[in-house]
Design a protein around this motif. Structure first.
Motif, PDB file in Angstrom:
ATOM      1  N   THR A 210       0.695  -1.359   0.026  1.00 53.53           N
ATOM      2  CA  THR A 210      -0.080   0.067   0.104  1.00 53.53           C
ATOM      3  C   THR A 210       0.752   1.187  -0.192  1.00 53.53           C
ATOM      4  N   SER A 211       2.071   1.404   0.428  1.00 50.81           N
ATOM      5  CA  SER A 211       2.926   2.306   0.591  1.00 50.81           C
ATOM      6  C   SER A 211       3.714   2.477  -0.736  1.00 50.81           C
ATOM      7  N   ASN A 212       3.791   1.514  -1.757  1.00 49.24           N
ATOM      8  CA  ASN A 212       4.453   1.754  -3.018  1.00 49.24           C
ATOM      9  C   ASN A 212       3.680   2.349  -4.078  1.00 49.24           C
ATOM     10  N   LEU A 213       3.670   3.921  -3.725  1.00 54.33           N
ATOM     11  CA  LEU A 213       2.820   4.652  -4.586  1.00 54.33           C
ATOM     12  C   LEU A 213       3.188   4.948  -5.840  1.00 54.33           C
ATOM     13  N   ALA A 214       4.636   4.903  -6.106  1.00 53.69           N
ATOM     14  CA  ALA A 214       5.190   4.505  -7.650  1.00 53.69           C
ATOM     15  C   ALA A 214       4.523   3.639  -8.400  1.00 53.69           C
ATOM     16  N   ALA A 215       4.504   2.067  -7.940  1.00 51.98           N
ATOM     17  CA  ALA A 215       4.111   1.140  -8.468  1.00 51.98           C
ATOM     18  C   ALA A 215       2.644   1.263  -8.624  1.00 51.98           C
ATOM     19  N   ILE A 216       1.813   1.700  -7.646  1.00 52.70           N
ATOM     20  CA  ILE A 216       0.520   1.699  -7.805  1.00 52.70           C
ATOM     21  C   ILE A 216       0.304   2.506  -8.931  1.00 52.70           C
ATOM     22  N   SER A 217       0.726   3.711  -9.084  1.00 51.71           N
ATOM     23  CA  SER A 217       0.452   4.780 -10.444  1.00 51.71           C
ATOM     24  C   SER A 217       0.937   3.901 -11.557  1.00 51.71           C
ATOM     25  N   LEU A 218       2.053   3.277 -11.774  1.00 54.27           N
ATOM     26  CA  LEU A 218       2.368   2.623 -12.775  1.00 54.27           C
ATOM     27  C   LEU A 218       1.194   1.462 -13.164  1.00 54.27           C
ATOM     28  N   TYR A 219       0.945   0.581 -12.346  1.00 49.85           N
ATOM     29  CA  TYR A 219      -0.147  -0.399 -12.543  1.00 49.85           C
ATOM     30  C   TYR A 219      -1.580   0.284 -13.036  1.00 49.85           C
ATOM     31  N   GLN A 220      -2.022   1.524 -12.406  1.00 51.89           N
ATOM     32  CA  GLN A 220      -3.098   2.212 -12.430  1.00 51.89           C
ATOM     33  C   GLN A 220      -2.982   2.786 -14.391  1.00 51.89           C
ATOM     34  N   LYS A 221      -1.840   3.119 -14.618  1.00 47.39           N
ATOM     35  CA  LYS A 221      -1.530   3.529 -16.167  1.00 47.39           C
ATOM     36  C   LYS A 221      -2.016   2.511 -17.094  1.00 47.39           C
ATOM     37  N   PHE A 222      -1.659   1.271 -16.587  1.00 47.00           N
ATOM     38  CA  PHE A 222      -1.891  -0.016 -17.385  1.00 47.00           C
ATOM     39  C   PHE A 222      -3.266  -0.472 -17.025  1.00 47.00           C
ATOM     40  N   GLY A 223      -4.235   0.126 -16.874  1.00 44.29           N
ATOM     41  CA  GLY A 223      -5.475  -0.397 -16.418  1.00 44.29           C
ATOM     42  C   GLY A 223      -5.859  -1.121 -15.415  1.00 44.29           C
ATOM     43  N   PHE A 224      -4.917  -1.403 -14.287  1.00 47.33           N
ATOM     44  CA  PHE A 224      -5.169  -2.198 -13.114  1.00 47.33           C
ATOM     45  C   PHE A 224      -6.078  -1.430 -12.456  1.00 47.33           C
ATOM     46  N   LYS A 225      -7.102  -1.998 -11.881  1.00 47.79           N
ATOM     47  CA  LYS A 225      -7.936  -1.482 -10.643  1.00 47.79           C
ATOM     48  C   LYS A 225      -7.968  -2.218  -9.515  1.00 47.79           C
ATOM     49  N   THR A 226      -8.183  -1.741  -8.207  1.00 41.26           N
ATOM     50  CA  THR A 226      -8.095  -2.165  -7.091  1.00 41.26           C
ATOM     51  C   THR A 226      -9.230  -3.160  -6.773  1.00 41.26           C
ATOM     52  N   ALA A 227      -9.044  -4.422  -6.371  1.00 40.31           N
ATOM     53  CA  ALA A 227     -10.004  -5.484  -6.127  1.00 40.31           C
ATOM     54  C   ALA A 227     -10.315  -5.854  -4.753  1.00 40.31           C
ATOM     55  N   GLY A 228      -9.123  -5.406  -3.859  1.00 35.20           N
ATOM     56  CA  GLY A 228      -9.215  -5.734  -2.502  1.00 35.20           C
ATOM     57  C   GLY A 228      -7.879  -5.407  -1.762  1.00 35.20           C
ATOM     58  N   ARG A 229      -8.042  -5.923  -0.574  1.00 34.81           N
ATOM     59  CA  ARG A 229      -6.644  -5.840   0.339  1.00 34.81           C
ATOM     60  C   ARG A 229      -6.381  -6.896   0.738  1.00 34.81           C
TER      61      ARG A 229
END
Length: 182
Positions: free
Chosen positions: A114-133
């Motif tokens: 959850t703290s890896n904001l750079a990776a989360i941003s990258l994945y979102q650019k490629f169309g990934f959506k949050t499905a859970g935690r």
């Protein structure tokens, strides 16, 4: 301006020492040599390396996914810290999704801190959506993981999306004098 050549290719057992070096630099020793040997030997695992003949660190990044039924479960996406924020992660993620699509897989999923904001941003650019935690997923510090999900890898529009991404990834890399071969 000189272009620095980058090449994406499947990793093999001859790359083991470079793989372990990169794992140590990125994760502090996430997987063991035996773990990587299992990945390299598994027909359900794709381990892709990003190489440059220019750098003294020849293996600049790597990505891995497991094929589980119709799903690509991305287990690793790592870029050597010396080469962060130059588009190499985008090139690897693009390659993983292209490979998963070529394999006939329908979805991609992964966990990310959850703290890896750079990776989360990258994945979102490629169309990934949050499905859970996943609560307290990471053993080293008890941090939660977000479960990210991308479907539609076999839909006709995904091929057009891959073409767009290839152009965008190439443009990003060229800003840092990188050129993706083949």
């Amino acid at each position: 301006m000189i272009s620095l050549e980058l090449k994406l290719q499947l990793l093999t057992s001859k790359d083991l020492s470079a793989i372990l070096e990169l794992d140590q630099a990125c994760f502090g020793g996430l997987w063991t040599m035996e773990g990587y040997q299992r990945e390299l030997g598994s027909p359900n695992s794709d381990l892709i390396g990003l190489f440059s003949s220019i750098s003294q660190t020849k293996l600049l990044g790597m990505g891995c996914f497991w094929s589980i039924l119709e799903e690509a479960h991305i287990t690793i996406l790592a870029v050597h810290p010396q080469y962060h924020r130059q588009g190499l992660g985008q090139a690897l993620l693009y390659s993983l999704l292209q490979t998963a699509s070529d394999r006939g897989l329908e979805r991609a999923t992964l966990e990310v801190r959850t703290s890896n904001l750079a990776a989360i941003s990258l994945y979102q650019k490629f169309g990934f959506k949050t499905a859970g935690r996943r609560r307290r997923y990471y053993q080293d510090n008890g941090e939660d993981a977000l479960i990210l999900w991308r479907s539609d890898l076999q839909q006709p529009q995904f091929q057009a999306t891959l073409t767009d991404w290839h152009i965008k990834v190439s443009q990003q890399l060229s800003k840092y004098s990188w050129q993706l071969l083949g």
